[in-house]
Design a protein around this motif. Structure first.
Motif, short mmCIF file in Angstrom:
data_model
loop_
_atom_site.label_atom_id
_atom_site.label_comp_id
_atom_site.label_asym_id
_atom_site.label_seq_id
_atom_site.Cartn_x
_atom_site.Cartn_y
_atom_site.Cartn_z
N ASN A 36 -57.76 -15.15 -100.07
CA ASN A 36 -57.46 -16.36 -100.83
C ASN A 36 -58.64 -17.32 -101.01
O ASN A 36 -58.66 -18.10 -101.96
N ASN A 37 -59.62 -17.27 -100.11
CA ASN A 37 -60.68 -18.27 -100.15
C ASN A 37 -62.02 -17.79 -100.67
O ASN A 37 -62.83 -18.59 -101.14
N VAL A 38 -62.29 -16.48 -100.57
CA VAL A 38 -63.60 -15.98 -100.99
C VAL A 38 -63.68 -15.94 -102.52
O VAL A 38 -62.74 -15.48 -103.19
N ARG A 56 -67.34 -18.19 -95.23
CA ARG A 56 -67.36 -18.58 -93.83
C ARG A 56 -66.29 -17.86 -93.00
O ARG A 56 -66.29 -17.96 -91.78
N VAL A 57 -65.40 -17.13 -93.65
CA VAL A 57 -64.35 -16.40 -92.93
C VAL A 57 -64.95 -15.49 -91.86
O VAL A 57 -64.39 -15.33 -90.78
N TYR A 58 -66.12 -14.91 -92.15
CA TYR A 58 -66.77 -14.04 -91.16
C TYR A 58 -67.09 -14.83 -89.90
O TYR A 58 -66.83 -14.39 -88.79
N MET A 86 -53.99 -11.01 -89.42
CA MET A 86 -53.38 -11.20 -90.74
C MET A 86 -53.74 -12.57 -91.34
O MET A 86 -53.89 -12.71 -92.55
N ASP A 87 -53.91 -13.58 -90.48
CA ASP A 87 -54.35 -14.89 -90.96
C ASP A 87 -55.76 -14.80 -91.54
O ASP A 87 -56.06 -15.39 -92.60
N TYR A 88 -56.65 -14.06 -90.87
CA TYR A 88 -58.01 -13.90 -91.39
C TYR A 88 -58.02 -13.06 -92.66
O TYR A 88 -58.83 -13.29 -93.56
N LYS A 89 -57.12 -12.11 -92.74
CA LYS A 89 -57.00 -11.33 -93.98
C LYS A 89 -56.63 -12.25 -95.14
O LYS A 89 -57.22 -12.17 -96.23
N GLU A 145 -59.09 -6.44 -102.51
CA GLU A 145 -58.25 -5.30 -102.13
C GLU A 145 -58.85 -4.48 -100.99
O GLU A 145 -58.21 -3.58 -100.45
N ASP A 146 -60.10 -4.79 -100.64
CA ASP A 146 -60.79 -4.03 -99.59
C ASP A 146 -60.47 -4.60 -98.21
O ASP A 146 -61.31 -5.23 -97.57
N THR A 147 -59.26 -4.34 -97.77
CA THR A 147 -58.79 -4.92 -96.51
C THR A 147 -58.49 -3.84 -95.46
O THR A 147 -57.65 -4.04 -94.59
#
Length: 198
Positions: free
Chosen positions: A130-132, A58-60, A122-125, A152-154
């Motif tokens: 951490n959540n996915v 749901r981060v998206y 950075m919060d969304y990163k 690592e794909d950030t």
């Protein structure tokens, strides 16, 4: 000195416009990979973001509101940058009130956009990393042929430092140019005064 300052003036105003345009392009691309990898994992995106094939995806959608506002803010930044050209800050031999206002407005806006955007990005990163459930995401990607991105794909998160660093650099150069302009204008007035007194 005068000719060098005028050249710097043109270059710095162009850099300001390029940096604002870069922020806009970045706002359009920031969630591209997230969309390709995560959007289809949510079963009912219109009313239940927790019904998902991949935990944490749901981060998206959580980021969607910020991304929409970010795009609008970046358009506003471009409009503010155009004030530099409307007031002829890039070519004016002598600065007037409008030039000082346009320069200050860009500098304040650049800093404001950076301070508002980077912590949220950075919060969304962190939420993404951490959540996915990346094992579930890998399986979903294999089954449905969607993009897989690992923790690592950030790239789209991390590139914000370069984008906003360039924006802040343009703002600092614009302020430096303003100070230099004031010095050159004072020196010119002194030279004119000496010429009149002779």
């Amino acid at each position: 000195m005068y000719k060098k300052q005028m050249l710097l003036q043109k270059i710095v105003c162009m850099l300001a416009l390029i940096s604002a345009a870069l922020v806009f392009v970045y706002s359009l691309g920031i969630s591209t990979d997230l969309y390709d990898a995560l959007a289809r994992t949510i079963l009912y995106p219109d009313y239940d973001l927790d019904q998902t094939s991949v935990a944490g995806s749901r981060v998206y959608y959580d980021m969607f509101g910020f991304n929409k506002a970010f795009t609008r803010v970046s358009i506003g930044l471009i409009v503010i940058t155009l004030a530099l050209f409307i007031t002829n800050t890039n070519v004016r031999r002598k600065y007037y009130t409008g030039n000082y206002i346009a320069t200050g407005l860009f500098a304040v806006s650049a800093i404001g956009v950076t301070v508002w955007s980077v912590p949220q990005i950075m919060d969304y990163k962190a939420q993404f990393q951490n959540n996915v459930d990346f094992e579930a995401l890998k399986a979903f990607s294999k089954d449905w042929g969607t993009l897989y991105i690992g923790p690592e794909d950030t790239f789209w998160f991390d590139i914000s430092y370069a984008v906003f660093g360039f924006l802040i650099l343009a703002a600092l150069l614009l302020i430096f140019n303003l100070v230099l302009k004031v010095i050159v204008m004072k020196a010119e007035q002194q030279a004119i005064g000496k010429g009149r007194s002779v």
